[in-house]
Motif scaffolding. Structure first.
Motif, short mmCIF file in Angstrom:
data_model
loop_
_atom_site.label_atom_id
_atom_site.label_comp_id
_atom_site.label_asym_id
_atom_site.label_seq_id
_atom_site.Cartn_x
_atom_site.Cartn_y
_atom_site.Cartn_z
N PHE A 1 0.84 -1.19 0.00
CA PHE A 1 0.00 0.00 0.00
C PHE A 1 0.88 1.24 0.00
N GLN A 2 0.30 2.33 -0.47
CA GLN A 2 0.91 3.64 -0.32
C GLN A 2 -0.02 4.49 0.54
N MET A 3 0.56 5.12 1.56
CA MET A 3 -0.23 5.98 2.44
C MET A 3 -0.30 7.38 1.85
N GLY A 4 -1.51 7.82 1.59
CA GLY A 4 -1.72 9.15 1.03
C GLY A 4 -2.74 9.93 1.81
N THR A 5 -3.18 11.04 1.27
CA THR A 5 -4.17 11.87 1.95
C THR A 5 -5.53 11.18 2.03
N LYS A 6 -5.78 10.22 1.16
CA LYS A 6 -7.03 9.48 1.16
C LYS A 6 -6.90 8.12 1.82
N GLY A 7 -5.85 7.96 2.61
CA GLY A 7 -5.66 6.70 3.32
C GLY A 7 -4.73 5.75 2.59
N LEU A 8 -4.92 4.45 2.82
CA LEU A 8 -4.09 3.42 2.22
C LEU A 8 -4.58 3.10 0.81
N ILE A 9 -3.69 3.25 -0.16
CA ILE A 9 -4.03 3.00 -1.56
C ILE A 9 -3.29 1.75 -2.02
N PRO A 10 -3.99 0.68 -2.44
CA PRO A 10 -3.31 -0.53 -2.90
C PRO A 10 -2.44 -0.27 -4.12
N VAL A 11 -1.25 -0.85 -4.14
CA VAL A 11 -0.36 -0.75 -5.29
C VAL A 11 -0.68 -1.91 -6.22
N GLN A 12 -1.21 -1.62 -7.38
CA GLN A 12 -1.67 -2.66 -8.29
C GLN A 12 -0.52 -3.37 -9.00
N ASP A 13 0.51 -2.62 -9.43
CA ASP A 13 1.63 -3.22 -10.15
C ASP A 13 2.94 -2.80 -9.48
N PRO A 14 3.39 -3.61 -8.51
CA PRO A 14 4.59 -3.24 -7.77
C PRO A 14 5.89 -3.74 -8.39
N SER A 15 5.85 -4.21 -9.66
CA SER A 15 7.02 -4.86 -10.26
C SER A 15 8.25 -3.98 -10.25
N THR A 16 8.08 -2.68 -10.46
CA THR A 16 9.23 -1.79 -10.61
C THR A 16 9.44 -0.85 -9.43
N MET A 17 8.60 -0.95 -8.40
CA MET A 17 8.70 0.05 -7.33
C MET A 17 9.93 -0.16 -6.45
N PHE A 18 10.61 -1.33 -6.58
CA PHE A 18 11.79 -1.58 -5.78
C PHE A 18 13.08 -1.41 -6.60
N LEU A 19 12.95 -0.81 -7.76
CA LEU A 19 14.11 -0.55 -8.60
C LEU A 19 14.46 0.92 -8.58
N THR A 20 15.75 1.22 -8.76
CA THR A 20 16.22 2.60 -8.85
C THR A 20 16.66 2.84 -10.29
N ARG A 21 15.92 3.67 -11.00
CA ARG A 21 16.26 3.97 -12.38
C ARG A 21 17.24 5.13 -12.41
#
Length: 452
Positions: free
Chosen positions: A269-289
């Motif tokens: 999840f990502q915590m935002g102003t609207k609460g917890l938002i599910p991350v639908q495609d986390p394939s690249t969120m752990f990479l540093t481009r």
């Protein structure tokens, strides 16, 4: 005369009449064959029978005659939460969620309650809070734009009040926030003690087990990150979920115990102003481009978390030891694994690590446990020690043995396909297939990566 514990009585299931012996017809209501065998137990609650101190005698039944609850799941409406639960919360089950203060446990419960309501849940929802007032809960709901219609709220810490509300409302979804605040006069007056936790949790779980409902409880954690209180509390529930964070925005949900599903799935999840938002495609969120050159000490690999493939970046740093004993600093990869990989490199590749302090990190903060990361970890350590970067757009997959062999791991082709779809041009793995450069031992891997 008061019957002693263990004495047998016969109770009418229609009117509750009791008799010291079996009767074919109840003299109170006139029903035939309505008397069942009960045992006197002064500790039994009224919920266990129609009379306090009287419990129905349980007899064994053939396992083949038991009706299973396969498929009897309650869909919460939050996809990432349902994934960790194994496809939804199983009815007549208890779920314990632990996490540090402020991570979003109450937000998750409130969003789950709202999502279940929007999903057309057939039944009532009870939200019990012992830490916040009703106005605070309503303010959070308004801030997160949550529709609160259909959610009953109870602000109390007394177990007896909670059980009265459960019996009167008969909800299908129950939230307790948190179990450490609940107390009962039967177990003392101080909440949070070991006896209180065990007693209150047992009563709530017992209520759930008799009905087609789901219980979700939050729990405090210690400074080590484990759920506070007795370990028996975790044994008492069906599912134990850990709620963690890697920074101020990203949250991870993963099950440490799940009687009705896998413990390998991870919810992001990502915590935002609207609460917890599910991350639908986390394939690249752990990479540093990066736009510039690849720094030394960095290597990428493909890992499985449940049914999904993630591309992650392992970062390594080696510095001369500051003391006579070297140290390994890592909270995302087991330090014993790091020490083993370093020992294999020292023995098989002739690179000395015995005088170095090793620092290991995983970009994005995800915790890695599977053996498929060994090849990438070895490459990151070698790169950090020699100052030679791993070539860009390279992914390494494989388990490293003590003999220096790169061994195959499960589902290499799917890992490679995911990496290629994200733009990685070189895949090093110990299995020959389309688009993969085969490497079978650590010396060959080093030659391919660092001899250019």
């Amino acid at each position: 005369m008061r019957k002693k514990n263990g004495s047998l009585l016969y109770k009418c299931i229609s009117c509750g009449y009791t008799s010291p012996r079996w009767l074919g017809r109840c003299p109170e209501c006139g029903e035939w064959n309505s008397l069942e065998e009960c045992i006197v137990d002064q500790n039994a609650k009224a919920a266990a029978g129609t009379q306090k101190g009287l419990a129905v005698k349980i007899k064994p039944v053939p396992l083949s005659a038991v009706i299973t609850l396969a498929g009897e799941r309650l869909i919460t409406g939050i996809e990432e939460f349902d994934r960790v639960l194994g496809g939804g919360a199983m009815k007549r089950s208890a779920v314990l969620i632990g996490g540090e203060p402020g991570i979003g446990k109450s937000t998750l419960l409130l969003q789950t309650a709202a999502a279940a309501t929007r999903g057309g849940l057939n039944g009532r929802i009870l939200y019990v809070t012992g830490e916040e007032s009703a106005s605070q809960i309503k303010s959070r709901a308004d801030r997160l734009c949550i529709e609160s219609t259909g959610i009953e709220i109870l602000c109390t810490t007394r177990l007896e009040d909670i059980l009265d509300a459960l019996n009167s409302l008969n909800p299908v979804l129950v939230f307790i926030d948190s179990i450490q605040t609940v107390y009962s006069a039967e177990a003392g007056l101080v909440p949070g003690t070991v006896s209180q936790l065990k007693y209150c949790a047992n009563e709530l779980v017992g209520w759930i087990k008799e009905r087609d409902a789901v219980l979700l409880m939050t729990a405090h954690v210690t400074k080590e990150g484990i759920i506070a209180g007795p370990k028996s509390l975790e044994h008492l529930v069906d599912t134990v979920i850990s709620f963690e964070r890697n920074n101020d925005e990203v949250r991870f949900l993963h099950a440490r115990k799940n009687r009705f599903g896998s413990v390998d799935e991870i919810g992001i999840f990502q915590m935002g102003t609207k609460g917890l938002i599910p991350v639908q495609d986390p394939s690249t969120m752990f990479l540093t481009r990066r736009n510039g050159t690849q720094p030394e000490g960095v290597a990428c690999t493909a890992v499985f978390e449940g049914t999904r493939v993630f591309l992650v970046e392992i970062q390594a740093l080696t510095v001369s030891a500051k003391a006579a004993i070297t140290r390994v600093y890592s909270d995302k990869i087991d330090t014993a694994r790091i020490s083993r990989i370093a020992a294999v490199l020292e023995k098989r590749a002739g690179l000395r690590f015995s005088d170095q302090d090793l620092y290991i990190n995983v970009a994005g903060g995800v915790r890695l446990t599977e053996s498929a990361i060994d090849a990438a970890l070895a490459a990151a350590l070698y790169s950090a020690r020699t100052g030679i970067p791993v070539p860009r757009e390279t992914v390494l997959i494989g388990e490293l043995s003590l003999a220096g062999e790169i061994r195959p791991v499960s589902r290499i082709r799917l890992r490679a396909k995911t990496a290629q779809g994200l733009g990685f041009t070189t895949i090093l793995a110990p299995e020959k297939t389309d688009g993969i450069t085969v490497t079978t031992d650590i010396k060959n891997l080093i030659k391919i990566l660092f001899s250019k």
